[in-house]
Design a protein around this motif. Structure first.
Motif, PDB file in Angstrom:
ATOM      1  N   ASP B 437      22.797   1.860  -1.476  1.00 54.88           N
ATOM      2  CA  ASP B 437      21.910   1.661  -0.329  1.00 54.88           C
ATOM      3  C   ASP B 437      22.414   2.444   0.885  1.00 54.88           C
ATOM      4  O   ASP B 437      21.623   2.903   1.712  1.00 54.88           O
ATOM      5  CB  ASP B 437      21.723   0.164  -0.008  1.00 54.88           C
ATOM      6  N   GLY B 438      23.729   2.629   0.974  1.00 56.04           N
ATOM      7  CA  GLY B 438      24.279   3.432   2.068  1.00 56.04           C
ATOM      8  C   GLY B 438      24.071   4.916   1.827  1.00 56.04           C
ATOM      9  O   GLY B 438      23.547   5.636   2.680  1.00 56.04           O
ATOM     10  N   LEU B 467      28.405  -1.046   2.397  1.00 54.78           N
ATOM     11  CA  LEU B 467      29.089   0.178   2.004  1.00 54.78           C
ATOM     12  C   LEU B 467      30.159  -0.338   1.046  1.00 54.78           C
ATOM     13  O   LEU B 467      31.301  -0.596   1.412  1.00 54.78           O
ATOM     14  CB  LEU B 467      29.679   0.884   3.225  1.00 54.78           C
ATOM     15  N   GLY B 468      29.718  -0.558  -0.177  1.00 60.99           N
ATOM     16  CA  GLY B 468      30.444  -1.414  -1.101  1.00 60.99           C
ATOM     17  C   GLY B 468      31.855  -0.957  -1.427  1.00 60.99           C
ATOM     18  O   GLY B 468      32.781  -1.770  -1.492  1.00 60.99           O
TER      19      GLY B 468
HETATM   20 MG   LIG Z   1      25.972  -0.296  -1.085  1.00 59.24          MG
END
Ligand SMILES: [Mg+2]
Ligand SMILES: Cc1ncc(C[n+]2csc(CCOP(=O)(O)OP(=O)(O)O)c2C)c(N)n1
Lengths: 91, 573
Positions: B437-438, B467-468
């Protein structure tokens, strides 16, 4: 590791920016440049190819990574050959 | 016949077999763009940001093995390319960037939209040129193509002043190049090859680590022959994934920080390590002084400057991986290494890379479902972060160049434009962009390019609201202080719809397969927003600078279900 002095002799194509490219390698590997001598250009025979120039560079830096630096210099397209001409009595 | 500089460039591109150019126009390149209609063989694709042009050319080059070409204007156009060029440089991808420059008379005078782009890209290109004379242009282009894809490939930039595009010169495309300083060594030194063969024949616990160099030299069959003849287990780097079929009994997957436990154990225990076209990146080696402590290292690489750079090489061989292996294989004695191979298989059984049963929506499960439904036939392109590692770990890659990922630079935002480039290069192959997603938000604007060009890229967003990968490091090494890692997202489904791309949101496990099937059944691009478990971690993991002994494996404890409350919403900030 204490930096030691080395003399390199490079045969390069006489093109703009080649010194810049070489200086960049020394900068990235943490070498200090003491002097640069650009010797007279050997004109290429015929055509409009640039001639070849010899560059003598005195640098100080890690002896361990000097070999690596030489190869990184030789990787530059405009650099034909790099010799380590350091002798023991150079300090 | 006399041609303008712009015509010379186009003629030369046609001669080099270029079919596609990714670019974005501007003042300095108007003369070039004005010439393009004369060359309908050259398909120009308008991106939405020059970084996208460079990444698309990169993805195109990796997927097809051809040279990728991108155009940009002077100044901001050229500087926008920089990340993409650096990315191609670190992953040794043949990309040619053509930038416009201000009029020759203005160079060096801080003219409008002047940047010293050859200076800026000096350390991130294999070579670059500023063309000050139109009579040199054809020779320079010839050299550029030669340099880009021979030896160790890499990006080349040609900076062309506006007036050089307009000036005329006689056009003669040279047959060959004359570069006294550039002569890549292809054949390995016979004495070194002999030494390597002896070491391999005498080895008890050999292992191969195959890198991108195997793909570049197309040494797939030679690698297979070596592995099978001498029964040598094969592991790969991230960029080598797929160069040896991952379903092969001798394949032990990816090595390094998030590599397979058994592959890392094998390196740790090996007595001979054969490194093929790889460069011992720190993500591969971990703590250098503890890397492969018992191994004699045979390092085969085309770039002499890689030998001994990070890891001592006991038997260095400079040359093209394919040619060296052809010579080496002739001296390899067939053996059985049952004990060693069984040992690796035991490790594999003890430390499998499986997906735990969980009611939540696990990102690993999403990747595995994409694998199942595409039957492993897709090209997978990723962003950078946890999702990238899950994609590499849980999709089984059996064909070379089917995992396209930013390795050396680790560039978030690479995924979407590179997937687009790969799709343009391989129109008949399914291309999935597995993105974070980031990462996705960094180059999201290329959705418009995909639609304009009707490229049927399938997009899977692994949406964890973080921001895993950085969050994971914060959790493990910074006492779970999640500073600047919770990230809000727009409604990706609505965003997609705004770009005329059909989209779905998936929150539950049982919706995963039907959604992927729907995406596959659709002819054009499709986006799925997978709302995955937010705090899932990537395992195994060797902490940075650590050793194999410190591998962290997945804690076998039930993991929290997805909590929507944990997500940062645009509406509540
Ligand atoms: Mg992410
Ligand atoms: C351009 C860029 N900026 C910053 C980083 C540092 N970084 C590495 S992974 C990561 C998190 C990526 O987040 P996301 O794309 O959501 O992927 P996830 O890890 O959550 O799967 C960041 C910020 C990077 N690699 N690239």
């Amino acid at each position: 590791m204490t930096p030691t002095k080395h003399i390199l002799l490079a045969l390069v194509e006489d093109k703009p920016g080649v010194l810049n490219r070489m200086a960049n390698v020394f900068r990235r590997r943490g070498f200090n440049i003491h002097s640069v001598n650009v010797l007279e250009t050997i004109e290429a025979e015929g055509g409009d190819r640039p001639g070849l120039t010899r560059v003598a560079i005195v640098v100080s830096g890690s002896a361990v990574i000097l070999g690596q630096v030489r190869k990184q210099l030789e990787r530059i397209v405009d650099v034909v050959k790099v010799l380590d001409i350091t002798t023991k009595d150079v300090t | 016949m006399k041609l303008t500089g712009a015509q010379i460039l186009c003629e030369s591109l046609v001669k080099e077999g270029v079919e596609v150019i990714f670019g974005f126009p501007g003042g300095a390149v108007i003369p070039l763009y004005d010439t393009l209609p004369q060359y309908p063989q050259l398909r120009h694709i308008l991106v939405r940001h020059e970084q996208g042009a460079a990444h698309a050319a990169d993805g195109y080059a990796r997927a097809t093995g051809k040279v990728g070409v991108c155009f940009a204007t002077s100044g901001p156009g050229a500087t926008n390319l920089v990340t993409g060029i650096a990315n191609a440089f670190l992953d040794s991808v043949p990309v040619i960037a053509v930038t416009g420059q201000v009029h020759r008379d203005f160079i060096g005078r801080d003219a409008f939209q002047e940047t010293d782009i050859t200076g800026i890209t000096l350390p991130i290109t294999k070579h670059n040129y500023l063309v000050m004379d139109v009579n040199h242009l054809a020779t320079i282009i010839k050299e550029t193509f030669h340099l880009a894809h021979t030896g160790r490939p890499g990006p080349i930039l040609i900076d062309i002043p506006r007036d050089v595009f307009l000036e005329q010169a006689e056009f003669n495309y040279p047959e060959k190049t004359d570069l006294p300083g550039y002569k890549p060594t292809l054949q390995g030194h016979p004495a070194q090859i002999k030494k390597a063969a002896k070491a391999i024949n005498e080895a008890k616990r050999p292992i191969i680590i195959a890198g991108r160099g195997v793909n570049v030299s197309k040494a797939y069959n030679e690698l297979k022959l070596l592995a099978e003849t001498a029964q040598i287990p094969v592991a790969t780097t991230l960029l080598g994934v797929g160069c040896f079929p991952e379903s092969h009994a001798l394949s032990y997957g990816m090595v390094g920080m998030h590599g397979m436990v058994y592959a890392n154990y094998a390196i740790e225990s090996s007595d001979v390590l054969i490194a093929l076209g790889m460069r011992f990146d720190d993500r591969v080696t971990g703590k250098i002084s503890a890397f492969a402590p018992h191994a004699h290292i045979v390092h085969i690489d085309i770039d002499p400057a890689e030998i001994g750079k990070n890891v001592r090489a006991d038997i260095p061989i400079v040359g093209d991986v394919k040619m060296v292996l052809q010579a080496l294989n002739k001296q390899i004695v067939p053996v059985d290494r049952l004990e060693w191979v069984n040992q690796l298989d035991d490790w594999r059984r003890e430390h499998p890379i499986d997906i735990r049963d969980d009611d939540g929506l696990l990102p690993q499960y999403v990747v595995r479902q994409i694998y199942e439904i595409t039957r492993g036939e897709a090209i997978i392109v990723t962003g950078v972060g946890q999702h990238q590692m899950w994609a590499a770990q849980h999709y089984l890659f059996n064909k070379p160049n089917t995992l396209i990922s930013s390795g050396g630079l680790g560039t978030m935002g690479f995924g979407l434009p590179a997937a687009f480039g790969a799709q343009i290069g391989c129109p008949d192959t399914t291309v999935w962009c597995i993105d974070g997603d980031g990462s996705f938000q960094m180059t999201i604007q290329e959705l418009a390019t995909i639609v304009q060009e009707q490229a049927p890229v399938k997009i899977a967003i692994i949406n964890n609201g973080y921001l895993g990968m950085v969050r994971q490091w914060q959790q493990l090494f910074y006492k779970a202080r999640y500073v600047a890692t919770p990230i809000s997202c727009p409604d990706f489904v609505k965003i997609a719809e705004g770009y005329y791309i059909p989209a779905l949101r998936v929150k539950h496990r049982e919706e995963v397969a039907p959604a992927i099937e729907q995406a596959m059944a659709h002819h054009g691009p499709f986006l799925i927003d997978f709302m995955v478990a937010p705090e899932e971690n990537v395992y195994p993991m060797i902490p940075p600078g650590a050793t194999v002994a410190e591998i962290m494996e997945e804690p076998r404890q039930p993991v929290k279900a997805i909590s929507d409350s944990k997500r940062l919403k645009v509406s509540n900030i």
